[in-house]
Design a protein around this motif. Structure first.
Motif: not given
Length: 332
Positions: A250-254, A259-263, A298-306, A308-312
């Motif tokens: 994804s050239p535009e992402a580089l 980027y957060n990567v998590a579930t 106590e918790r670690r919860l990441l938002n992964t919208d970025k 997911r928006t810039r790649t598949h």
């Protein structure tokens, strides 16, 4: 003529080993190296000996080793028609090592920068910097879908715990990455992974293999006092690998950013023990709590919208499925 040439540090680790397997399916060449700090050759033993997989038992902190890697990359010029891509997966991993400031600084900061400079000198197209969700430190979640890459950080300092030295070092690598891209030296980005695990991982200090190893001995697991309240998400290495590959394509992402990567599958550590025990055929498990870790959110919860928006990219392996793979791997 092969497609691309990939140079992977930490090539036998969880993400590095899966990348090696997946990239070789697509007619590429992989030059990989690892010092087996928290892994073994077993994760890539089926690849060793192949002409398109060149592996060295090398240390990213050793200048002679890195010079040899550079020479090998130079010698392969003309063997591929596409891109030269560097992926830095090498790191001093697991919380107990985060307290060794000199060690984490050398490997995670100095050697990352050296590897980046090597990529630039060799004319690489892309550099992927594997960072960590540890950089979120004491503000690792929120009620609005998790922390975002652009959120301001609240970090524990040396007044609280040496643990944060690891996070600070990784955060600095993100600045090196952004600076190199902004100056037009290379394309790339940083990835903040959250709790990667793998069926191959037997490094007992990580929580999932720790639980499995305890249960292999008897139906009892020893956890830190923190685990009475702690919750985490867990990312299978198939999905961490897929994130790297999606970003590379994804050239535009580089653009040098992060980027957060998590579930989104959050689970308490106590419930994780019960889930793994159930998959190992145990219904009644005793949990002992010993010791306490400072500055442990106590918790670690990441938002992964970025991403997911810039790649598949989106995670495809559920926690249930991933743990099944882990348990089946030890039953064989």
């Amino acid at each position: 003529m092969k497609k691309n040439l990939y140079v992977i540090s930490g090539a036998t680790g969880m993400t590095g080993s899966e990348l090696s397997h997946q990239l070789l399916k697509d007619d590429n060449i992989v030059v990989g190296f690892d010092n087996f700090f928290a892994s073994s050759i077993d994760t890539v033993k089926d690849l060793v000996g192949r002409d398109d997989f060149i592996f060295f038992e090398y240390d990213i902190n050793n200048a002679e080793h890195m010079a040899a890697v550079a020479d090998k990359v130079k010698s392969l010029k003309g063997s591929y028609s596409g891109r030269l891509i560097f992926i830095n997966c090498a790191a001093v991993v697991h919380t107990k090592h985060f307290y060794e400031v000199e060690h984490t600084f050398q490997t995670n900061v100095i050697s990352m920068k050296t590897f980046l400079e090597m990529a630039i000198e060799l004319g690489a197209d892309t550099y992927i910097n594997c960072s960590t969700s540890e950089v979120y430190s004491m503000q690792s979640w929120n009620a609005n879908g998790g922390v975002r890459e652009s959120d301001f950080l609240v970090m524990a300092t040396a007044e609280h715990s040496q643990r944060t030295s690891y996070a600070v070092g990784k955060l600095l690598t993100e600045f090196f990455m952004k600076d190199a891209v902004d100056k037009g030296k290379i394309k790339g980005c940083s990835i903040r992974f959250a709790n990667v695990y793998s069926k191959h991982e037997r490094f007992a200090d990580h929580i999932i293999p720790h639980i499995i190893n305890n249960l292999l001995e008897k139906p009892e697991v020893t956890l830190l006092e923190n685990s009475k309240v702690n919750k985490r998400t867990f990312l299978h290495n198939i999905d961490s690998c897929r994130a790297v590959m999606e970003l590379i394509e994804s050239p535009e992402a580089l653009d040098g950013t992060v980027y957060n990567v998590a579930t989104e599958e959050e689970i308490s550590i106590v419930d994780l023990v019960k889930l793994i025990a159930k998959k190992m055929g145990m219904d009644d498990v005793k949990i002992k709590f010993e010791g306490y870790r400072k500055s442990d959110p106590e918790r670690r919860l990441l938002n992964t919208d970025k991403i997911r928006t810039r790649t598949h990219w989106k995670p495809v392996v559920t926690l249930e499925e991933g743990l099944e793979m882990c348990v089946k791997s030890i039953e064989r």
